[in-house]
Design an enzyme around this catalytic site. Structure first.
Site, PDB file in Angstrom:
ATOM      1  N   LYS A 148       0.981  -1.353  -0.380  1.00  0.00           N
ATOM      2  CA  LYS A 148      -0.099  -0.180  -0.186  1.00  0.00           C
ATOM      3  C   LYS A 148       1.358   1.375   0.071  1.00  0.00           C
ATOM      4  O   LYS A 148       0.574   2.087  -0.538  1.00  0.00           O
ATOM      5  CB  LYS A 148      -0.632   0.302   1.066  1.00  0.00           C
ATOM      6  CG  LYS A 148      -2.167  -0.884   0.958  1.00  0.00           C
ATOM      7  CD  LYS A 148      -3.113  -1.165   1.607  1.00  0.00           C
ATOM      8  CE  LYS A 148      -4.267  -1.582   1.591  1.00  0.00           C
ATOM      9  NZ  LYS A 148      -5.544  -1.525   2.926  1.00  0.00           N
ATOM     10  N   LYS A 191      -3.604 -11.595  -6.658  1.00  0.00           N
ATOM     11  CA  LYS A 191      -5.179 -11.157  -6.092  1.00  0.00           C
ATOM     12  C   LYS A 191      -6.276 -10.708  -6.130  1.00  0.00           C
ATOM     13  O   LYS A 191      -5.912  -9.275  -6.889  1.00  0.00           O
ATOM     14  CB  LYS A 191      -4.951 -11.062  -4.468  1.00  0.00           C
ATOM     15  CG  LYS A 191      -6.021 -11.168  -3.911  1.00  0.00           C
ATOM     16  CD  LYS A 191      -5.359 -10.461  -2.590  1.00  0.00           C
ATOM     17  CE  LYS A 191      -5.831  -8.724  -1.870  1.00  0.00           C
ATOM     18  NZ  LYS A 191      -5.597  -8.274  -0.908  1.00  0.00           N
ATOM     19  N   LYS A 200     -10.989  -4.731  -4.429  1.00  0.00           N
ATOM     20  CA  LYS A 200     -11.558  -3.921  -5.188  1.00  0.00           C
ATOM     21  C   LYS A 200     -11.070  -2.965  -5.812  1.00  0.00           C
ATOM     22  O   LYS A 200     -11.449  -1.744  -7.036  1.00  0.00           O
ATOM     23  CB  LYS A 200     -12.964  -3.898  -3.710  1.00  0.00           C
ATOM     24  CG  LYS A 200     -12.095  -3.775  -2.852  1.00  0.00           C
ATOM     25  CD  LYS A 200     -13.180  -3.756  -2.123  1.00  0.00           C
ATOM     26  CE  LYS A 200     -12.700  -4.000  -0.001  1.00  0.00           C
ATOM     27  NZ  LYS A 200     -13.815  -4.501   0.984  1.00  0.00           N
TER      28      LYS A 200
HETATM   29  P1  TYM Z   1     -11.110  -6.326   3.598  1.00  0.00           P
HETATM   30  O1  TYM Z   1     -11.801  -5.410   3.643  1.00  0.00           O
HETATM   31  O2  TYM Z   1      -9.949  -6.111   2.186  1.00  0.00           O
HETATM   32  O3  TYM Z   1     -10.984  -8.197   3.323  1.00  0.00           O
HETATM   33  C1  TYM Z   1     -12.259  -8.315   3.828  1.00  0.00           C
HETATM   34  C2  TYM Z   1     -11.701  -9.668   4.235  1.00  0.00           C
HETATM   35  O4  TYM Z   1     -11.973 -10.527   2.362  1.00  0.00           O
HETATM   36  C3  TYM Z   1     -10.718 -11.065   2.427  1.00  0.00           C
HETATM   37  N1  TYM Z   1     -10.221 -11.099   0.804  1.00  0.00           N
HETATM   38  C4  TYM Z   1     -10.332 -12.233   0.326  1.00  0.00           C
HETATM   39  N2  TYM Z   1     -10.417 -13.620  -0.056  1.00  0.00           N
HETATM   40  C5  TYM Z   1     -10.191 -14.265  -1.264  1.00  0.00           C
HETATM   41  N3  TYM Z   1      -9.497 -14.042  -1.812  1.00  0.00           N
HETATM   42  C6  TYM Z   1      -9.533 -12.534  -2.192  1.00  0.00           C
HETATM   43  N4  TYM Z   1      -9.231 -12.122  -3.160  1.00  0.00           N
HETATM   44  C7  TYM Z   1      -9.499 -11.619  -1.237  1.00  0.00           C
HETATM   45  N5  TYM Z   1      -9.851 -10.306  -0.712  1.00  0.00           N
HETATM   46  C8  TYM Z   1     -10.092 -10.029  -0.364  1.00  0.00           C
HETATM   47  C9  TYM Z   1      -9.639 -10.418   3.523  1.00  0.00           C
HETATM   48  O5  TYM Z   1      -9.131 -11.797   3.182  1.00  0.00           O
HETATM   49  C10 TYM Z   1     -10.494 -10.421   4.843  1.00  0.00           C
HETATM   50  O6  TYM Z   1     -10.915 -11.238   4.938  1.00  0.00           O
HETATM   51  N6  TYM Z   1      -8.119  -5.875   7.885  1.00  0.00           N
HETATM   52  C11 TYM Z   1      -9.168  -6.459   7.194  1.00  0.00           C
HETATM   53  C12 TYM Z   1     -10.328  -5.964   8.044  1.00  0.00           C
HETATM   54  C13 TYM Z   1     -10.394  -6.426   9.132  1.00  0.00           C
HETATM   55  C14 TYM Z   1     -10.188  -7.327  10.178  1.00  0.00           C
HETATM   56  C15 TYM Z   1      -9.983  -6.959  11.763  1.00  0.00           C
HETATM   57  C16 TYM Z   1     -10.336  -9.145   9.750  1.00  0.00           C
HETATM   58  C17 TYM Z   1     -10.347  -5.300  10.209  1.00  0.00           C
HETATM   59  N7  TYM Z   1     -10.012  -5.632  11.133  1.00  0.00           N
HETATM   60  C18 TYM Z   1      -9.877  -8.194  12.408  1.00  0.00           C
HETATM   61  C19 TYM Z   1     -10.376  -9.532  10.620  1.00  0.00           C
HETATM   62  C20 TYM Z   1     -10.085  -9.321  12.588  1.00  0.00           C
HETATM   63  C21 TYM Z   1      -9.429  -6.238   5.976  1.00  0.00           C
HETATM   64  O7  TYM Z   1      -9.052  -5.046   5.276  1.00  0.00           O
HETATM   65  O8  TYM Z   1      -9.709  -6.744   4.812  1.00  0.00           O
END
Ligand code: TYM
Length: 334
Positions: A119, A201, A204
């Site tokens: 990032k 990967k 979004k």
């Molecule tokens: P975020 O918002 O980027 O994504 C949400 C969830 O989607 C999963 N994910 C994927 N899984 C499989 N293939 C992909 N291409 C893919 N893209 C995204 C992510 O692994 C995630 O589980 N930091 C986290 C949000 C968060 C969080 C937490 C998660 C904040 N606090 C505490 C767990 C526990 C995030 O930015 O996810």
């Protein structure tokens, strides 16, 4: 949330950023699992709007996206009667624990986070302290609820491992304060790849929208994106080394249908990639149709959504406060 004497269920916590759209990656990597484990565990799910401001946001858009993401979770089957669902900024303990735990996290540890490195390369003009400290906020989310399981996609594994390191360090100094969390990955779909570049990967924030399919995309848009998915120059639908595009589509198809790779190979024996891509697109669109309808229904009554979010925050707040009080006592904050 209070487990009874006879039934001590594990606690689950996970979150998702309100970044405007939810991709098949988010759905298969995380949200689908969330909806399936609500009976088995005591679940807490949140919209991570504090995390979202590590990149610049338009305030009105962020507010809108936050409520929409909340509605999407409910539409995906997260049931506020069974699970706690809330918006991160409604529970101040997340920010408060983040400060405390920052003092137990090393600069070197945070510097090694691959998501920070990615990032900070992508947003070179805004490498803010929040972006650097983001994993400490995520650790606080998890540790406040004493979660034993964190259902996420594979890209979050390093952050959960850091959470364990922070918890272990804190427990080593002050006794058993935090539960050690573990990742819970889905059987299929822990790493969904871009439809346009299967070495990357699915994300979004991909500048090319053909790389991802989103939950709220129109049916024909979803099917079109799958039809134009990048594959290889062979013709046989089979899971193999060097066929990242097909492997990715097979993973998606398997996650939605429950079929094994052998079953998928048998189903499409003698068919070309065109038939297979169409079938995957239709399967995804069929699965998302009822979610989209429920989402539209929920968005018709925003006051009701806000009421549910407030109730979720109240429940979350009670649990989070308990952990925060204990941490403050241990550290010696008067
Ligand atoms: P975020 O918002 O980027 O994504 C949400 C969830 O989607 C999963 N994910 C994927 N899984 C499989 N293939 C992909 N291409 C893919 N893209 C995204 C992510 O692994 C995630 O589980 N930091 C986290 C949000 C968060 C969080 C937490 C998660 C904040 N606090 C505490 C767990 C526990 C995030 O930015 O996810």
């Amino acid at each position: 949330m209070e487990p009874s004497v006879t039934e001590k269920k594990k606690i689950v916590l996970s979150g998702i950023q309100p970044s405007g759209l939810i991709t098949i990656g988010n759905y298969l990597g995380a949200v689908k699992t969330w909806s399936e484990i609500q009976e088995k565990y005591n679940c807490v799910f949140m919209i991570a709007n504090l995390h979202a401001t590590t990149v610049r946001q338009d305030p009105a858009v962020l507010r809108k996206n936050t409520l929409e993401a909340f509605a999407v979770l409910l539409a995906c089957g997260i049931d506020p009667e069974r699970s706690i669902v809330f918006i991160q900024s409604h529970v101040p303990a997340h920010a408060e624990l983040t400060w405390a735990l920052s003092c137990y996290t090393q600069f070197g540890e945070l510097s090694r986070m691959t998501q920070f490195k990615d990032k900070s390369a992508r947003y070179a003009d805004n490498i803010n302290a929040g972006l650097f400290n983001y994993p400490v906020l995520m650790a606080s989310d998890i540790l406040l609820y004493q979660a034993g399981l964190v259902p996420v996609g594979e890209d979050q594994k390093q952050h959960v491992e850091l959470t364990r390191d922070i918890a272990g360090r804190f427990n080593g100094l002050y006794g058993n304060v935090f539960t050690m969390p573990e990742c819970l990955f889905p059987k299929a779909g822990k790493r969904i790849m871009s439809l346009q570049d299967p070495a990357k990967k699915m994300s979004k924030s991909d500048p090319n929208p053909k790389g991802y399919a989103a939950l709220l995309d129109d049916r024909d848009v979803i099917i079109k994106k799958f039809k134009s998915a990048v594959t290889d120059s062979e013709t046989a639908v089979r899971f193999a080394e060097g066929k990242a595009g097909i492997n990715n589509l097979m993973g998606i198809y398997s996650a939605f249908t429950g079929k094994s790779y052998e079953e998928i190979e048998a189903e499409f024996a003698g068919h070309g990639y065109g038939d297979f891509k169409l079938a995957v697109g239709e399967t995804v669109a069929d699965a998302f149709a009822p979610i989209k309808a429920e989402y539209a229904r929920l968005m018709d009554d925003k006051e009701y959504l806000k009421k549910l979010a407030a109730e979720g925050a109240e429940k979350a707040n009670r649990i989070a406060r308990r952990t925060l009080d204990k941490v403050y006592r241990k550290i010696g904050y008067l």
